[in-house]
Design an enzyme around this catalytic site. Structure first.
Site: not given
Ligand code: UN1
Length: 495
Positions: A266, A300
């Protein structure tokens, strides 16, 4: 909660803390490795110290984790779920202090700190339910009197490496699913947020002690790259789940790939919002401000690029600049503050460099652009007119910088949005049904997350979370993400 000391005490944090544990009474002994200081990014002052783990500590942790796996995998999955339910129960009780610690150690505002603990609680609930639904399938066999089916077995001890920006929630996405799947978990948190991890470890230890287990949830704190590499290269960890930058993710992927292990990655996002000519601008502006300024631009999923139809550009920019000038920046624990500091000096440096690069490219700064001259690591949230092909726009700078770029057709906007190496989150603001469907269609957004009339950040745990291209392809949290933590076995029986 009264003061920081009370909160730390309630969470079991001391002046100096052991950095490794596999259960109650099983904390690593202090070594002569230099103490790791946890720093409050709002002041630059130390909060508490941590003894980082050594190589022998790592070996002991792994041994416990492997031994625990042999037993834990035999515990019926719904019973494993019950253990996670109990952890979720303590998280409910500790939501206020743990949320405060998240805020103290990472600089995100208190509401976001609490939101993160709530995400852990939601994730525990999801995992409890999932523990009764580790479904396999049956398929018609082509052979007479044969049965063809598949089942899911526990995988082994899994390594979970998390980043500073979600110091507890991302662990929960991984650890709760891994635990109900029958795996044991070795957690290497970010050395920038070790106290949050120690607080969570204390909670897990308490529950696991009552269950007569150690080694199911383990903690391994290190700031040494070589020790992190030892973990990543360890064949005894069949899965490494890694959240962090593309640069480090690439190294993790190649090291794990070398031993043909599994990764769940990720990595960086470079998320865009598209606002078309029909959009509700107030709705869009609220989502853009939340997406780009929230967590001081250190998610993110942060909104980094804004494509706005040329007919609405001036109007939207005016709304954003007005909203940005009203954002109170300061101590993240104060209730009126909307934006806290960046995590450290290196992050401030990366912000400063990006601003310089923008200026050198000829980018027009519409708001912000400065480091704030005060204690702690504060910068101004920034809006810039830019071009998508600029290298600074193509990469993820973990700071609150929003690049605004006008477009003339939706197809052009989608092409620009997809025209970056990353593929995590994306959003379109529109009231045009055709535009909405086009955006979500096969030729639309190429990201793991594509939203309509809601921004790029704030994903719910019920869906699978993750992204494509350089974001790494991993999926965590909801939907069928649990499958990553198990091994599939196909069974043919000739009866
Ligand atoms: C991250 O920044 O690593 O969607 C995760 C969001 C959060 C998760 C962000 N639920 O913004």
């Amino acid at each position: 909660m009264s003061n920081a000391q009370d909160i730390l005490r309630e969470l079991g944090i001391q002046g100096t803390n052991a950095g490794g544990s596999t259960g109650t009474g099983r904390w690593c002994a202090p070594s002569n490795v230099p103490l790791l200081q946890s720093i409050n990014p709002a002041t630059g002052d130390p909060i508490a110290g941590v003894h980082p783990c050594t190589l022998p500590d790592y070996e002991r942790i792994l041994k416990d984790s492997l031994e625990a796996f042999q037993r834990w995998r035999l515990v019926p999955a719904p019973k494993r779920g019950e253990v996670v339910r109990q952890i979720g129960q303590i998280l409910r009780e500790k939501k206020d202090p743990l949320g405060t610690l998240v805020s103290l150690e990472t600089g995100k505002i208190k509401a976001e700190g609490e939101g993160e603990v709530q995400e852990m609680i939601d994730m525990a609930d999801l995992a409890v339910g999932q523990s009764r639904m580790l479904y396999g399938a049956t398929m018609p066999s082509e052979r007479p009197a044969h049965r063809l089916s598949e089942q899911w077995h526990p995988l082994g001890p899994v390594g979970v490496i998390t980043a500073f920006n979600f110091p507890v929630a991302v662990w929960a996405w991984n650890a709760f699913l891994a635990a109900i799947a029958g795996d044991t978990i070795v957690w290497k948190p970010s050395p920038k947020a070790p106290l949050c991890a120690i607080a969570v470890q204390h909670i897990c230890n308490r529950v696991m002690e009552q269950q007569g287990f150690s080694g199911v949830f383990s903690l391994f704190i290190t700031d040494q790259q070589s020790l992190a590499e030892t973990m990543v290269q360890d064949r005894r960890l069949p899965l490494i789940s890694f959240t962090g930058s593309v640069t480090v993710g690439r190294q993790v992927a190649s090291m794990v790939g070398q031993r043909l292990g599994r990764t769940l990655l990720e990595l960086s996002g470079n998320n865009a919002v598209i606002v078309d000519e029909t959009a509700d601008l107030d709705l869009a502006a609220r989502a853009i401000v939340f997406g780009s300024v929230g967590t001081a631009g250190q998610r993110c999923t942060t909104t980094r690029r804004l494509f706005v139809h040329e007919s609405r550009t001036d109007e939207l920019i005016a709304k954003l600049v007005k909203a940005y000038s009203q954002i109170s920046i300061g101590n993240p624990l104060e209730s009126n503050v909307l934006m806290g500091p960046l995590i450290d000096l290196a992050a401030v440096e990366a912000y400063r460099q990006a601003i310089e690069e923008i200026k050198a490219e000829g980018g027009q700064i519409l708001h912000g652009g400065k480091v704030l001259p005060r204690a702690g690591y504060f910068v101004e949230p920034t809006i810039v007119r830019a071009h998508n092909h600029w290298p600074v726009v193509q990469r993820e700078t973990f700071a609150p910088i929003l690049y605004v770029m006008p477009f003339h057709s939706l197809d052009q906007a989608i092409e620009l949005q997809n025209g970056v190496p990353q593929g995590l989150s994306s959003a379109l603001f529109t009231t045009n049904l055709r535009h909405s469907e086009r955006f979500l269609s096969v030729g639309g957004s190429d990201c793991g997350i594509a939203n309509v009339n809601i921004g790029t950040s704030g994903a719910e745990i019920g869906g699978a979370f993750g992204g494509e291209k350089e974001t790494g392809g991993g999926r965590e949290a909801g939907s069928d993400a649990w499958k990553a933590y198990m091994r599939r076995q196909t069974n043919t029986v000739n009866w």
